[in-house]
Design a protein around this motif. Structure first.
Motif, PDB file in Angstrom:
ATOM      1  N   GLN A 152      22.515  69.609  30.483  1.00 20.84           N
ATOM      2  CA  GLN A 152      23.540  68.823  31.159  1.00 20.84           C
ATOM      3  C   GLN A 152      24.848  69.608  31.264  1.00 20.84           C
ATOM      4  O   GLN A 152      25.531  69.822  30.272  1.00 20.84           O
ATOM      5  N   ASN A 186      27.335  69.810  25.203  1.00 17.28           N
ATOM      6  CA  ASN A 186      26.357  69.635  26.271  1.00 17.28           C
ATOM      7  C   ASN A 186      26.331  70.863  27.179  1.00 17.28           C
ATOM      8  O   ASN A 186      27.372  71.422  27.501  1.00 17.28           O
ATOM      9  N   GLY A 210      25.273  60.615  30.696  1.00 17.66           N
ATOM     10  CA  GLY A 210      24.663  61.651  29.867  1.00 17.66           C
ATOM     11  C   GLY A 210      23.659  61.081  28.882  1.00 17.66           C
ATOM     12  O   GLY A 210      22.540  61.578  28.742  1.00 17.66           O
ATOM     13  N   GLU A 218      17.784  65.569  22.524  1.00 20.44           N
ATOM     14  CA  GLU A 218      18.789  66.618  22.354  1.00 20.44           C
ATOM     15  C   GLU A 218      18.505  67.816  23.256  1.00 20.44           C
ATOM     16  O   GLU A 218      19.434  68.440  23.781  1.00 20.44           O
ATOM     17  N   GLU A 265      26.647  62.665  20.881  1.00 23.30           N
ATOM     18  CA  GLU A 265      26.917  64.051  21.194  1.00 23.30           C
ATOM     19  C   GLU A 265      28.369  64.262  21.564  1.00 23.30           C
ATOM     20  O   GLU A 265      29.060  63.348  21.987  1.00 23.30           O
ATOM     21  N   HIS A 275      20.042  67.335  26.570  1.00 21.44           N
ATOM     22  CA  HIS A 275      21.488  67.569  26.599  1.00 21.44           C
ATOM     23  C   HIS A 275      21.821  69.043  26.815  1.00 21.44           C
ATOM     24  O   HIS A 275      22.891  69.366  27.330  1.00 21.44           O
ATOM     25  N   THR A 276      20.933  69.936  26.417  1.00 22.30           N
ATOM     26  CA  THR A 276      21.219  71.361  26.628  1.00 22.30           C
ATOM     27  C   THR A 276      21.228  71.707  28.109  1.00 22.30           C
ATOM     28  O   THR A 276      21.759  72.753  28.497  1.00 22.30           O
ATOM     29  N   THR A 297      24.292  67.226  19.624  1.00 20.98           N
ATOM     30  CA  THR A 297      24.447  68.442  20.416  1.00 20.98           C
ATOM     31  C   THR A 297      25.919  68.815  20.413  1.00 20.98           C
ATOM     32  O   THR A 297      26.730  68.092  20.999  1.00 20.98           O
TER      33      THR A 297
END
Length: 481
Positions: free
Chosen positions: A268, A239, A280, A262, A430, A265-266, A236
């Motif tokens: 976070q 984040n 994370g 993943e 990431e 993570h978008t 990613t």
């Protein structure tokens, strides 16, 4: 007469007389009117230079920005500059520049701990925004503190897709699904051998989106499928942003489902201290296993095996330098989060979960410390778990009462992974949060955003402070008389 002079001076020194908005700050900017500095990177392939791309950076400056300098990425070749002049190290705006442009070529081939994530080949280009972005400093006068906004675009004639933090150029196909009003698009290069079918990928991410409440929803998630020759796992670029990159060979039916990892993570947007950076990856990996199990894509045995793993069980998660490998934040991190989630469910009769902890943490304006983390867990659970949390994070991995996690997890129907193979993918690495205020971070290249701007408040003081001071001096002089 003296009183009239004082009133006149006070009137002249008022914000209205000086052309300064009194009340809400004046709105500047060329796009959203929010006082932002907008940097737009337009990318195109270089047919005669495999391994590099051409970038045309256009920077629009709001009126109250009085100076800007940018530093190009490493190994950049500048081809043209308009409104910018080089001082040998940085490019600085000249005169009253409102729009500055810089055209340059940069190498493509981002390497992370687990391998190469992007590339420029004879046939296609996959690129992350941080490979092309400028590092900026700026000064401004009266008005809101400007923000640095970056976007990607493809030059005319380039066949591909540009997202927020990643872009692909080359022959490809796309598949899109709308989930709760938001789009999920999978971009599949022709050169990629996608092992799960696109429906399976969309099903898995769609379920994760519906079941996730912590963090920010995005109107459009773009999943860039990386050709198989690149590193396994996923990446990613930033984040909290809406783009992810996942290798085409990654399966869906796995407790380490990279497609879901993943996606998490978008959502976070939290900033952590170095001692809590593991959060994370640990939380993303735990929820990946839980969500994939909840969707019916893995068995209960697979789920239990993942959340009770003994790998890196003695690692102190607050001391990354002491780890015997980068997997500690994934493996022990997953087990720690699982143990905490189980205890929250037990204490609240499953009315609250670790997702509630994340919801509260994501609303914080300060970096997350271990103390704040433990305090939040205790508040959500309604009982004192401070000692347990600290021991779990820094000491031996805690036991996980798996029954508290497997029973309440909703089961659902999931699509089949066409390969059905087991995965042994490298852990996912990431980038950190998109924004960093530390100048040293940007200078080391750890941040995809710009460094802290140099605040120029002289304009505000010169206009208001000087006239106000004159008024005070005149009053004192009259009193002495």
């Amino acid at each position: 007469m003296f009183a009239g002079l004082v009133c006149f001076l006070l009137l002249c020194s008022s914000p209205a007389a000086l052309g300064i908005e009194s009340g809400p700050p004046a709105q500047f900017g060329t796009s959203d009117g929010d006082g932002s500095i907008d940097a737009r990177y337009t990318i195109e392939r270089e047919p005669d230079q495999t391994g590099r791309v051409r970038v045309s950076a256009t920077i629009d400056l709001p009126q109250h920005v009085t100076g800007l300098s940018v530093r190009t990425p490493a190994e950049t070749t500048v081809l043209q500059a308009d409104g910018l002049r080089s001082d040998g190290e940085r490019w600085r705006t000249t005169g009253d520049t409102e729009t500055a442009r810089l055209t340059y070529t940069v190498p493509v081939g981002l390497e992370t701990t687990f391998g190469q994530r992007t590339a420029d080949t004879d046939d296609w280009t996959l690129i992350a925004r941080q490979e092309v972005s400028l590092r900026a400093r700026w000064r401004w006068h009266v008005g809101p503190r400007p923000t640095w906004n970056e976007s990607l675009a493809l030059a005319p004639g380039q066949d591909g897709v540009a997202g927020t933090t990643a872009a692909y150029i080359g022959p490809h196909e796309t598949a899109t699904r709308t989930v709760e009003g938001d789009r999920i698009t999978v971009i599949v290069p022709v050169s990629a051998d996608l092992r799960p079918n696109r429906t399976a990928v969309l099903d898995s991410i769609s379920h994760a989106k519906r079941a996730s409440t912590a963090g920010t929803d995005h109107g459009h998630i773009r999943v860039f499928v990386a050709p198989n020759r690149l590193a396994s796992g996923g990446y990613t670029p930033s984040n909290g942003e809406s783009d992810v990159i996942v290798n085409a060979g990654e399966p869906v039916r796995s407790p380490v489902n990279v497609w879901v990892h993943e996606y998490r993570h978008t959502r976070q947007t939290v900033e952590t201290t170095p001692a809590m950076d593991w959060l994370g990856e640990g939380s993303a990996d735990y929820h990946t296993a839980a969500l994939t199990y909840g969707a019916g894509e893995i068995s209960e045995q697979q789920f239990r095996g993942r959340i009770t793993t003994e790998r890196h069980e003695t690692a102190d998660l607050t001391q990354p330098d002491s780890w015997d490998g980068p997997g500690a934040q994934y493996d022990k991190g997953t087990r720690v989060i699982a143990a905490i989630d189980a205890r929250i469910r037990e204490a609240t009769d499953s009315s609250r979960t670790f997702e509630t902890v994340l919801e509260r943490l994501f609303q914080q304006d300060e970096p997350i410390t271990l103390a704040l983390f433990a305090e939040t867990v205790s508040a959500v659970a309604g009982t004192d778990l401070d000692g347990f949390v600290r021991q779990a994070v820094t000491g031996p991995a805690p036991a996980v009462p798996a029954d508290a996690l497997t029973d309440p997890v909703p089961r659902g129907s999931g699509s089949a992974d066409t390969t059905g193979r087991e995965t042994n993918a490298a852990p996912i690495a990431e980038a950190g949060p998109a924004t960093s205020n530390a100048e040293t971070d940007a200078e080391r290249g750890h941040s995809t955003e710009s460094i802290r701007p140099i605040t120029d408040r002289h304009g505000k003081w010169t206009a208001l402070g000087t006239l106000g001071l004159v008024s005070v001096l005149l009053v004192r002089r009259q009193q002495r008389r």
